[in-house]
Design a protein around this motif. Structure first.
Motif, short mmCIF file in Angstrom:
data_model
loop_
_atom_site.label_atom_id
_atom_site.label_comp_id
_atom_site.label_asym_id
_atom_site.label_seq_id
_atom_site.Cartn_x
_atom_site.Cartn_y
_atom_site.Cartn_z
N LYS A 618 41.74 -38.02 -63.47
CA LYS A 618 42.54 -37.63 -64.65
C LYS A 618 41.68 -36.92 -65.69
O LYS A 618 42.03 -35.88 -66.27
CB LYS A 618 43.19 -38.87 -65.23
CG LYS A 618 44.11 -38.61 -66.43
CD LYS A 618 44.80 -39.91 -66.83
CE LYS A 618 45.73 -39.65 -68.02
NZ LYS A 618 45.04 -39.24 -69.24
N GLU A 622 42.14 -32.96 -66.96
CA GLU A 622 42.43 -32.69 -68.36
C GLU A 622 41.34 -31.82 -68.99
O GLU A 622 41.61 -31.02 -69.90
CB GLU A 622 42.57 -34.01 -69.12
CG GLU A 622 43.86 -34.75 -68.79
CD GLU A 622 43.96 -36.08 -69.50
OE1 GLU A 622 42.92 -36.57 -70.01
OE2 GLU A 622 45.08 -36.64 -69.57
N PRO A 627 47.67 -30.82 -67.79
CA PRO A 627 48.29 -32.10 -68.15
C PRO A 627 48.39 -32.98 -66.88
O PRO A 627 48.65 -32.46 -65.79
CB PRO A 627 49.67 -31.69 -68.66
CG PRO A 627 49.55 -30.23 -68.98
CD PRO A 627 48.54 -29.69 -68.04
N VAL A 628 48.19 -34.27 -66.97
CA VAL A 628 48.14 -35.17 -65.80
C VAL A 628 49.19 -36.28 -65.97
O VAL A 628 49.29 -36.90 -67.04
CB VAL A 628 46.74 -35.78 -65.61
CG1 VAL A 628 46.75 -36.76 -64.43
CG2 VAL A 628 45.71 -34.67 -65.41
N ALA A 629 49.96 -36.53 -64.88
CA ALA A 629 50.92 -37.66 -64.82
C ALA A 629 50.48 -38.59 -63.68
O ALA A 629 50.30 -38.16 -62.54
CB ALA A 629 52.33 -37.14 -64.59
N THR A 653 49.73 -26.05 -66.15
CA THR A 653 50.68 -26.67 -65.22
C THR A 653 50.36 -28.17 -65.06
O THR A 653 49.19 -28.55 -64.91
CB THR A 653 50.62 -25.97 -63.85
OG1 THR A 653 50.96 -24.59 -64.01
CG2 THR A 653 51.60 -26.62 -62.87
N GLN A 654 51.37 -29.02 -65.11
CA GLN A 654 51.15 -30.48 -65.00
C GLN A 654 50.82 -30.87 -63.56
O GLN A 654 51.48 -30.42 -62.64
CB GLN A 654 52.38 -31.24 -65.48
CG GLN A 654 52.22 -32.76 -65.38
CD GLN A 654 53.40 -33.47 -65.98
OE1 GLN A 654 53.57 -33.49 -67.17
NE2 GLN A 654 54.20 -34.12 -65.11
N THR A 656 50.49 -34.03 -60.93
CA THR A 656 50.93 -35.42 -60.71
C THR A 656 50.00 -36.07 -59.69
O THR A 656 49.77 -35.53 -58.60
CB THR A 656 52.37 -35.45 -60.21
OG1 THR A 656 53.22 -34.82 -61.19
CG2 THR A 656 52.82 -36.88 -59.97
#
Length: 660
Positions: A618, A622, A627-629, A653-654, A656
Motif C-alpha cells: 500500500k 501511494e 489510490p489504494v483500496a 487510477t485506484q 485494489t
C-alpha cells in the motif's frame, strides 16, 4: 509688459577675429550682422545660419557643414564687381557662417517700398547689373535659385546721387545659399520649396529642377515688379501663388502701366515663358537683350515715350514721366559693367592712322636695303611658324577626347577623369530604373567628343529606381486613405469588405501590399474596408467536452472544423484546450471554428505487488500517486491486485489489493 530678448551674438568675437557690432536683417534662413574684422581693420557683413530645432536639428550634421563649406568655397571663387564678395566661412556655436563684403546701401525691396515702381531707365540699369552678376555665376556652373529684390543690394553711388538709381552700383547676394540649405533638409522636408513663391519658376514648382533658365525667369519677375510696382500673382498661401506661375502666363507690364514701350513688354514676356526652352538660355543671353533695349530707349533718333501715372480715376490734367534711358557709354566709369567698353573707336583709329604716317619713312628705308629685306623675310617666316603652331594649338593641340564615363560608379568616373586631366561637375541626380544608384546616368560632352585639356565634364548621377513606401492608412476613412495614397504617388483600388471586431464600418482594415512595403510610383494598392462587427460572437469552449462544444457550435450556426486537433495535455481526454477564433470574436453565420482537444494524460505502468506484505504494498503504490483500496486482511500478504501488474492506466487510477 513688453519683453525684449537680447541678441547674445552682439558684441561677441567670432573665430577670434570678427567683432559683431549690430544686426542688419533677419530672414527665414539666416541673420546678417555687421562686424569689424579686427585683423584687417575693416567692416564686414557676417551671415549666420539659424540654429535648427526639433526634428530638423538632424539636418545640421557634419554632412551639412561639409556641403555648406563647399558652397562657400565655390561662391568665394566667384569674383565679379556686381557679386557680393565672400571673404571667409566657418562654424560659430555649432552654426555655420559666411563673412562677406559689407555693402553700404539698401536692398531693392527697400527701394521699391519707398518708390513703389521705377522709371524704365532705372529698372533696366538695375536689371543690367543684376544679370551681369548672375551671368558670372552661370559661367561658373552656379544657379542662384532665389533671385528676388531682397537679394539685390543697391549701393550708394560715389557721387552721392542716391536719388538717381541709374548711377548706383548693384550687387547680388546669397549665391548658392538656397542650394546648400535645401541639401541639408531631411526626408520630411524633401519636398519643401526652397524659393520665394512670388518669383519661383514653374519647373521648380512641378519637379524641383533648377538650371540657368530658372534664374532668367525670376529676373524677369523682378523686372516686372520694378516696372509695375507689384508682382504678377498673389494669393492667401504661398503654394497658391507658386502654382499660378505653372498655370498662367505673366502678363505684359503695359497692361498694368499703359504707355510702357513694347521693348519692355517683349523683355518680360520672353524671360518669363512657362516653357524653359522658350526663354533665353542663361543670364548672359538675357543681359544682351536688356542692353539692346536700353540703347533703343536711349536712341535720340527715336521719339520720346510718355508714360502716364496709373490711377483709378485719372484727372483731366495728369503729370507725366519721361523715359530717358541712359546708354551704357553714358554711365560713369566706376559704374560700367565688365561687358561694356568705352566707345572711342574713331579716336583710336585716328591715332593709329597718325602713327602709321610717322612710321612710313622708316618702313621705306628698311625695305629699300638688302639687309632690311632679309630681316623682314626672317620675321615673316617666324611669324608664319608662330601662326602655324598657334593655329594647330587653337584648332587641335589643346583638345583631347572626352572619356566614356556613362555607367561607371562615381569613384571610377572621378578616377578616370583625373587620369585624363579633366574636371567633373555634377548636376541634379535623377531616378532611373535601369542604372544603379551613384552610377553615371549621362555626361556632357559625350564620350569621344572634343574637349579642351583640363576642361569640365558635367555628369548626371542616378538615384537608382524610384521607390515609394506605402503609407499606413489602417484605421482611416476611405476618402482620407485615398488622399494619402494618391499624394504618395500610388493608385487606389477598393477591395472586398470584411468584418472587424474594433473598426467601425467604412474604416480601412488592411492594404495590399502592406504599409511600409516599397513599390514603384503608380503601383496599385488594394484597400480593404470594415463592415463593422460581425453578428455572432464566438463562445468560450475551452474546458468543455468535445461533444458539448460541438453541440453549442451547431446551435449558433457555426461549423466545427473536423477532425479537431488532438494535442498532449494533462486535461482529461477529449476536453477542449484551445480554439480559433478566440472567444468573443465576431463572426458571421457558417463561419468555421477550429478546436484543440486533449488526448488525455499520459499512461503509467502498475507495478507488481503480489506476495508483498499488504501495508508495504500500500505504501509503495501511494508513493507513486495510486489510490489504494485494501480488501480482507490489512495485515496479511497481497494475493491479487486490480488492475494487474504491468497494466497501463491513467495517473491516479485506484489499485485494489486482496490481502490474506
Amino acid at each position: 509688459m513688453d519683453t525684449q530678448v537680447a541678441d547674445t551674438l552682439l558684441g561677441s568675437l567670432i573665430d577670434g577675429r570678427y567683432r559683431v557690432r549690430s544686426r542688419v536683417a533677419r530672414g527665414g534662413v539666416a541673420t546678417v550682422y555687421t562686424a569689424t574684422d579686427e585683423r584687417l581693420d575693416r567692416i564686414v557683413a557676417v551671415k549666420i545660419i539659424h540654429p535648427a530645432s526639433g526634428p530638423e536639428a538632424q539636418g545640421q550634421t557634419a554632412g551639412f557643414v561639409e556641403r555648406f563649406a563647399d558652397e562657400a568655397k565655390t561662391i568665394a571663387r566667384l569674383t565679379h564687381p556686381n557679386v557680393v564678395a565672400v571673404y571667409d566661412q566657418g562654424i560659430h556655436a555649432d552654426r555655420p557662417y559666411l563673412v562677406m563684403e559689407y555693402v553700404r546701401g539698401r536692398t531693392l525691396r527697400d527701394v521699391l517700398t519707398e518708390r513703389h515702381r521705377l522709371n524704365p531707365d532705372e529698372a533696366l540699369a538695375i536689371t543690367e547689373q543684376m544679370l551681369a552678376a548672375i551671368a558670372a555665376a552661370h559661367r561658373a556652373g552656379l544657379v542662384h535659385r532665389d533671385v528676388k529684390p531682397e537679394n539685390v543690394l543697391v549701393a550708394e553711388a560715389p557721387t552721392g546721387g542716391a536719388a538717381n538709381l541709374v548711377d548706383s552700383v548693384v550687387k547680388v547676394a546669397d549665391f548658392g545659399l538656397a542650394q546648400a540649405v535645401e541639401a541639408s533638409a531631411d526626408d520630411a522636408q524633401a519636398n519643401q520649396l526652397m524659393a520665394t513663391a512670388a518669383y519661383v519658376a514653374p519647373e521648380l514648382v512641378t519637379d524641383g529642377h533648377a538650371d540657368p533658365r530658372t534664374d532668367v525667369y525670376s529676373a524677369g519677375i523682378v523686372l516686372f515688379e520694378m516696372l509695375t510696382g507689384r508682382v504678377p500673382y498673389d494669393g492667401n498661401r504661398p503654394v497658391e501663388v507658386a502654382w499660378q506661375h505653372v498655370r498662367q502666363d505673366v502678363p505684359p507690364p503695359s497692361t498694368l502701366v499703359p504707355g510702357l514701350p513694347k521693348a519692355l513688354d517683349d523683355l518680360v514676356i520672353r524671360a518669363t515663358r512657362r516653357d524653359p526652352g522658350a526663354r533665353p538660355a542663361d543670364a548672359n543671353a538675357l543681359l544682351t537683350r536688356v542692353q539692346v533695349a536700353r540703347e533703343g530707349l536711349g536712341n535720340p533718333n527715336t521719339h520720346t515715350t510718355v508714360l502716364r501715372r496709373v490711377t483709378e480715376k485719372p484727372p483731366v490734367s495728369e503729370p507725366t514721366m519721361v523715359v530717358a534711358a541712359v546708354q551704357p557709354a553714358q554711365r560713369p566709369t566706376w559704374a560700367r559693367l565688365p561687358e561694356e567698353a568705352p566707345r572711342g573707336g574713331r579716336r583710336r583709329a585716328a591715332n593709329n592712322e597718325s602713327a602709321w604716317s610717322r612710321l612710313a619713312p622708316l618702313s621705306g628705308r628698311i625695305v629699300g636695303e638688302q639687309r632690311g629685306r632679309l630681316a623682314v623675310a626672317a620675321v615673316v617666316v617666324m611669324l608664319g611658324l608662330i601662326a602655324a603652331v598657334g593655329g594647330w594649338w587653337v584648332g587641335v593641340g589643346r583638345y583631347t577626347q572626352a572619356p566614356e564615363l556613362v555607367s561607371l560608379d562615381r569613384a571610377a568616373a572621378e578616377a578616370q577623369a583625373k587620369r585624363a586631366g579633366l574636371v567633373l561637375h555634377y548636376t541634379e541626380p535623377r531616378h532611373d530604373d535601369q542604372v544603379p544608384k551613384d552610377a553615371v546616368l549621362s555626361q556632357d560632352p559625350l564620350s569621344a567628343s572634343r574637349i579642351v585639356r583640363g576642361g569640365t565634364i558635367t555628369l548626371t548621377l542616378s538615384l537608382g529606381p524610384e521607390r515609394l513606401a506605402i503609407p499606413d492608412v489602417v484605421g482611416k476613412e476611405f476618402e482620407l486613405a485615398t488622399t494619402d495614397l494618391t499624394d504618395a504617388g500610388l493608385k487606389v483600388t477598393k477591395g472586398s469588405a470584411s468584418y472587424h471586431d474594433s473598426l467601425p464600418e467604412g474604416m480601412v482594415v488592411a492594404t495590399d501590399p502592406k504599409a511600409g512595403t516599397e513599390v514603384k510610383p503608380g503601383h496599385e494598392v488594394t484597400v480593404t474596408l470594415s463592415k463593422g462587427r460581425a453578428p455572432i460572437s464566438v463562445p468560450n469552449l475551452v474546458g468543455k467536452p468535445l461533444n458539448e462544444a460541438r453541440s453549442i457550435l451547431n446551435q449558433l450556426g457555426l461549423v466545427l472544423v473536423e477532425p479537431p486537433t488532438v494535442k498532449e495535455s494533462d486535461r482529461p481526454k477529449n476536453e477542449v484546450i484551445g480554439q480559433s477564433p478566440a472567444d468573443g470574436a465576431g463572426v458571421e453565420k457558417g463561419a468555421e471554428v477550429s478546436l484543440d482537444v486533449s488526448q488525455g494524460p499520459p499512461q503509467v505502468v502498475v507495478p507488481r505487488v503480489i506476495g508483498m506484505p499488504c501495508q508495504q504494498a500500500k505504501q509503495m503504490l501511494e508513493a507513486q500517486s495510486f489510490p489504494v483500496a485494501v480488501q480482507f486482511n490489512r495485515n496479511g500478504t497481497v494475493r491479487f491486485q486490480s488492475p494487474g501488474e504491468n497494466s497501463q492506466v491513467p495517473p491516479g487510477t485506484q489499485i485494489t489489493l486482496g490481502c490474506l
